[in-house]
Design a protein around this motif. Structure first.
Motif, PDB file in Angstrom:
ATOM      1  N   TYR A 148       0.821  -1.210   0.000  1.00  0.00           N
ATOM      2  CA  TYR A 148       0.000   0.000   0.000  1.00  0.00           C
ATOM      3  C   TYR A 148       0.856   1.261   0.000  1.00  0.00           C
ATOM      4  CZ  TYR A 148      -2.890   3.717   1.985  1.00  0.00           C
ATOM      5  OH  TYR A 148      -3.508   4.912   2.207  1.00  0.00           O
ATOM      6  N   ASN A 149       1.907   1.249   0.796  1.00  0.00           N
ATOM      7  CA  ASN A 149       2.711   2.474   0.925  1.00  0.00           C
ATOM      8  C   ASN A 149       3.598   2.732  -0.289  1.00  0.00           C
ATOM      9  OD1 ASN A 149       2.234   3.962   3.564  1.00  0.00           O
ATOM     10  ND2 ASN A 149       2.193   1.810   4.152  1.00  0.00           N
ATOM     11  N   ILE A 150       3.995   1.671  -0.989  1.00  0.00           N
ATOM     12  CA  ILE A 150       4.700   1.870  -2.258  1.00  0.00           C
ATOM     13  C   ILE A 150       3.747   2.533  -3.250  1.00  0.00           C
ATOM     14  CG2 ILE A 150       5.699   0.709  -4.268  1.00  0.00           C
ATOM     15  CD1 ILE A 150       6.820  -1.432  -2.314  1.00  0.00           C
ATOM     16  N   GLN A 151       2.577   1.959  -3.404  1.00  0.00           N
ATOM     17  CA  GLN A 151       1.603   2.486  -4.371  1.00  0.00           C
ATOM     18  C   GLN A 151       1.222   3.933  -4.040  1.00  0.00           C
ATOM     19  OE1 GLN A 151      -2.220   0.487  -4.422  1.00  0.00           O
ATOM     20  NE2 GLN A 151      -2.739   1.385  -6.422  1.00  0.00           N
ATOM     21  N   LYS A 152       0.980   4.165  -2.762  1.00  0.00           N
ATOM     22  CA  LYS A 152       0.548   5.508  -2.354  1.00  0.00           C
ATOM     23  C   LYS A 152       1.593   6.545  -2.748  1.00  0.00           C
ATOM     24  CE  LYS A 152       0.163   7.661   1.909  1.00  0.00           C
ATOM     25  NZ  LYS A 152      -0.089   7.629   3.334  1.00  0.00           N
ATOM     26  N   TYR A 153       2.859   6.240  -2.470  1.00  0.00           N
ATOM     27  CA  TYR A 153       3.904   7.206  -2.777  1.00  0.00           C
ATOM     28  C   TYR A 153       4.029   7.420  -4.292  1.00  0.00           C
ATOM     29  CZ  TYR A 153       8.239   9.620  -3.274  1.00  0.00           C
ATOM     30  OH  TYR A 153       9.161  10.559  -3.649  1.00  0.00           O
ATOM     31  N   VAL A 154       4.055   6.329  -5.042  1.00  0.00           N
ATOM     32  CA  VAL A 154       4.229   6.435  -6.503  1.00  0.00           C
ATOM     33  C   VAL A 154       3.087   7.251  -7.109  1.00  0.00           C
ATOM     34  CG1 VAL A 154       4.178   5.113  -8.658  1.00  0.00           C
ATOM     35  CG2 VAL A 154       5.587   4.327  -6.747  1.00  0.00           C
ATOM     36  N   GLU A 155       1.869   6.936  -6.719  1.00  0.00           N
ATOM     37  CA  GLU A 155       0.716   7.624  -7.321  1.00  0.00           C
ATOM     38  C   GLU A 155       0.647   9.079  -6.879  1.00  0.00           C
ATOM     39  OE1 GLU A 155      -2.643   4.959  -6.780  1.00  0.00           O
ATOM     40  OE2 GLU A 155      -1.835   3.567  -8.292  1.00  0.00           O
ATOM     41  N   SER A 156       1.139   9.360  -5.680  1.00  0.00           N
ATOM     42  CA  SER A 156       1.168  10.763  -5.219  1.00  0.00           C
ATOM     43  C   SER A 156       2.096  11.605  -6.088  1.00  0.00           C
ATOM     44  CB  SER A 156       1.607  10.842  -3.749  1.00  0.00           C
ATOM     45  OG  SER A 156       3.026  10.689  -3.661  1.00  0.00           O
ATOM     46  N   ARG A 157       3.030  10.940  -6.777  1.00  0.00           N
ATOM     47  CA  ARG A 157       3.946  11.653  -7.671  1.00  0.00           C
ATOM     48  C   ARG A 157       3.482  11.592  -9.124  1.00  0.00           C
ATOM     49  NH1 ARG A 157       4.886  13.129  -3.412  1.00  0.00           N
ATOM     50  NH2 ARG A 157       6.890  13.564  -2.427  1.00  0.00           N
ATOM     51  N   GLY A 158       2.296  11.024  -9.365  1.00  0.00           N
ATOM     52  CA  GLY A 158       1.716  11.038 -10.707  1.00  0.00           C
ATOM     53  C   GLY A 158       2.146   9.892 -11.607  1.00  0.00           C
ATOM     54  N   PHE A 159       2.874   8.912 -11.062  1.00  0.00           N
ATOM     55  CA  PHE A 159       3.295   7.757 -11.846  1.00  0.00           C
ATOM     56  C   PHE A 159       2.419   6.553 -11.472  1.00  0.00           C
ATOM     57  CE2 PHE A 159       7.720   9.877 -11.654  1.00  0.00           C
ATOM     58  CZ  PHE A 159       7.496  10.571 -12.843  1.00  0.00           C
ATOM     59  N   SER A 160       2.650   5.415 -12.142  1.00  0.00           N
ATOM     60  CA  SER A 160       1.834   4.231 -11.838  1.00  0.00           C
ATOM     61  C   SER A 160       2.715   3.020 -11.524  1.00  0.00           C
ATOM     62  CB  SER A 160       0.895   3.918 -13.002  1.00  0.00           C
ATOM     63  OG  SER A 160       1.645   3.580 -14.144  1.00  0.00           O
ATOM     64  N   VAL A 161       2.172   2.113 -10.713  1.00  0.00           N
ATOM     65  CA  VAL A 161       2.913   0.887 -10.383  1.00  0.00           C
ATOM     66  C   VAL A 161       2.382  -0.275 -11.219  1.00  0.00           C
ATOM     67  CG1 VAL A 161       3.655   1.412  -8.035  1.00  0.00           C
ATOM     68  CG2 VAL A 161       1.419   0.418  -8.399  1.00  0.00           C
ATOM     69  N   VAL A 162       3.314  -1.059 -11.727  1.00  0.00           N
ATOM     70  CA  VAL A 162       2.970  -2.233 -12.528  1.00  0.00           C
ATOM     71  C   VAL A 162       2.226  -3.232 -11.644  1.00  0.00           C
ATOM     72  CG1 VAL A 162       4.007  -4.172 -13.775  1.00  0.00           C
ATOM     73  CG2 VAL A 162       4.911  -1.855 -14.082  1.00  0.00           C
ATOM     74  N   ARG A 163       1.163  -3.815 -12.209  1.00  0.00           N
ATOM     75  CA  ARG A 163       0.343  -4.777 -11.445  1.00  0.00           C
ATOM     76  C   ARG A 163       0.691  -6.228 -11.782  1.00  0.00           C
ATOM     77  NH1 ARG A 163      -1.188   0.010 -10.326  1.00  0.00           N
ATOM     78  NH2 ARG A 163      -3.372   0.544  -9.990  1.00  0.00           N
ATOM     79  N   ASP A 164       1.141  -6.467 -13.018  1.00  0.00           N
ATOM     80  CA  ASP A 164       1.284  -7.856 -13.487  1.00  0.00           C
ATOM     81  C   ASP A 164       2.551  -8.527 -12.983  1.00  0.00           C
ATOM     82  OD1 ASP A 164      -1.026  -7.454 -14.830  1.00  0.00           O
ATOM     83  OD2 ASP A 164      -0.167  -7.500 -16.848  1.00  0.00           O
ATOM     84  N   LEU A 165       3.461  -7.771 -12.376  1.00  0.00           N
ATOM     85  CA  LEU A 165       4.708  -8.338 -11.878  1.00  0.00           C
ATOM     86  C   LEU A 165       4.871  -7.877 -10.440  1.00  0.00           C
ATOM     87  CD1 LEU A 165       6.330  -7.161 -15.103  1.00  0.00           C
ATOM     88  CD2 LEU A 165       6.612  -9.536 -14.360  1.00  0.00           C
ATOM     89  N   VAL A 166       5.375  -8.769  -9.594  1.00  0.00           N
ATOM     90  CA  VAL A 166       5.425  -8.472  -8.158  1.00  0.00           C
ATOM     91  C   VAL A 166       6.756  -8.921  -7.553  1.00  0.00           C
ATOM     92  CG1 VAL A 166       2.915  -8.616  -7.886  1.00  0.00           C
ATOM     93  CG2 VAL A 166       4.289 -10.687  -7.602  1.00  0.00           C
ATOM     94  N   GLY A 167       7.055  -8.457  -6.357  1.00  0.00           N
ATOM     95  CA  GLY A 167       8.197  -8.958  -5.597  1.00  0.00           C
ATOM     96  C   GLY A 167       7.859 -10.331  -5.007  1.00  0.00           C
ATOM     97  N   HIS A 168       8.788 -10.850  -4.191  1.00  0.00           N
ATOM     98  CA  HIS A 168       8.669 -12.261  -3.812  1.00  0.00           C
ATOM     99  C   HIS A 168       9.530 -12.590  -2.602  1.00  0.00           C
ATOM    100  CE1 HIS A 168      12.593 -12.773  -5.919  1.00  0.00           C
ATOM    101  NE2 HIS A 168      12.109 -11.802  -6.679  1.00  0.00           N
ATOM    102  N   GLY A 169       9.155 -13.680  -1.927  1.00  0.00           N
ATOM    103  CA  GLY A 169      10.069 -14.270  -0.963  1.00  0.00           C
ATOM    104  C   GLY A 169      11.284 -14.793  -1.714  1.00  0.00           C
ATOM    105  N   ILE A 170      12.411 -14.938  -0.999  1.00  0.00           N
ATOM    106  CA  ILE A 170      13.651 -15.403  -1.644  1.00  0.00           C
ATOM    107  C   ILE A 170      14.486 -16.150  -0.615  1.00  0.00           C
ATOM    108  CG2 ILE A 170      14.715 -13.109  -1.222  1.00  0.00           C
ATOM    109  CD1 ILE A 170      16.337 -13.612  -3.836  1.00  0.00           C
ATOM    110  N   GLY A 171      15.234 -17.158  -1.062  1.00  0.00           N
ATOM    111  CA  GLY A 171      16.063 -17.929  -0.126  1.00  0.00           C
ATOM    112  C   GLY A 171      16.720 -19.064  -0.871  1.00  0.00           C
ATOM    113  N   ARG A 172      16.408 -20.292  -0.480  1.00  0.00           N
ATOM    114  CA  ARG A 172      16.962 -21.452  -1.204  1.00  0.00           C
ATOM    115  C   ARG A 172      16.376 -21.545  -2.600  1.00  0.00           C
ATOM    116  NH1 ARG A 172      20.450 -24.275   1.449  1.00  0.00           N
ATOM    117  NH2 ARG A 172      20.492 -23.892   3.689  1.00  0.00           N
ATOM    118  N   LYS A 173      15.151 -21.087  -2.743  1.00  0.00           N
ATOM    119  CA  LYS A 173      14.589 -20.917  -4.084  1.00  0.00           C
ATOM    120  C   LYS A 173      14.620 -19.430  -4.410  1.00  0.00           C
ATOM    121  CE  LYS A 173      10.754 -23.174  -3.396  1.00  0.00           C
ATOM    122  NZ  LYS A 173       9.385 -23.516  -3.685  1.00  0.00           N
TER     123      LYS A 173
END
Ligand code: MF3
Ligand code: CO
Length: 247
Positions: A148-173
């Protein structure tokens, strides 16, 4: 299933993270008009191997290179090749390294020569959105608080966040649960636990958020042709502020 890492696993991830951050610095120093993305890829591969790591991306789902190099309206997963960088381009470099079977992942967007004020602003906003998001990456909070806070900041600056790709857990995989969207509601999603490890990676477009995939089967581009930037680090959740292991 979401796993929490042992202290030994986190140490290996930190070694991988150090290599990743050094690779990004090496690439930054080498970015100039006329260099090809394939040459940058070779620098990255040689550096990772020399440092005792293994490139995480090469062979992952059949991906053919060590880095992803995505120029201008390319969002992510650009395959290195013979395209030469030009003055005024922006280029997103994403790289992962593996040490003792544990991965770290990070991305930055760099300027080639002199770029437009809009491109400068896009790069800054994308980086800042990561830091706005991870203020909430604290044990006991929920995943949606980051998103939520990533999106809020980006949109407050007039840009948009990509929806189709996301971050992830990471480790052995390389890609583990949970998915870490760069958009959504606060107060929802899983509860964050100490020693979870996440790759938080806002992808930000100047124009609309929609993307499409090229016929190479990898490269994602903005649908409207607008510029896109990427900023990613691997973090370790703590009781207080997270530890960023790829800075
Ligand atoms: N950092 C990218 C991601 O999290 C990694 C892409 S690796 C690839 O999706 F090999 F699949 F390209
Ligand atoms: Co990632």
């Amino acid at each position: 299933m979401i796993n929490v890492k042992s202290e030994a696993e986190i140490l290996s991830m930190k070694r991988a993270g150090k290599i990743v951050s050094e690779v990004l610095k090496l690439i930054k120093e080498n970015i100039k008009e006329g260099i090809t993305t394939k040459e940058l890829d070779q620098l990255a591969e040689d550096y990772i191997i020399k440092s005792g790591g293994i490139p995480s991306f090469k062979g992952l789902y059949g991906y053919p290179a060590t880095i992803c190099a995505s120029i201008n309206d390319e969002v992510v997963h650009g395959i290195p090749g013979l395209r030469k960088l030009r003055d005024g381009d922006i280029i997103s470099i994403d790289v992962g390294a593996c040490v003792d079977g544990l991965h770290a992942d990070a991305a930055r967007t760099f300027a080639v020569g002199k770029i437009s004020p809009l491109a400068e602003q896009l790069i800054k906003v994308t980086e800042k959105s990561f830091f706005e998001g991870i203020k909430y990456a604290v044990a006991g909070r929920r995943l949606g608080d980051i998103s939520y806070n990533i999106q809020k900041y980006v949109e407050s600056r007039g840009f948009s966040v990509v929806r189709d790709l996301v971050g992830h857990g990471i480790g052995r995989k390389f890609h583990e649960s949970p998915q870490v969207p760069n958009f959504g509601k606060a107060g929802v999603g899983i509860r964050l636990i100490k020693n979870m490890t996440l790759a938080v990676e806002p992808m930000v477009n100047v124009g609309r958020y929609e993307v499409y995939q090229e016929s190479d089967g990898w490269t994602f581009k903005t649908l409207d042709g607008s510029l896109s930037a990427h900023y990613e680090n691997t973090i370790v959740i703590k009781d207080g502020q997270p530890e960023i292991i790829t800075l």
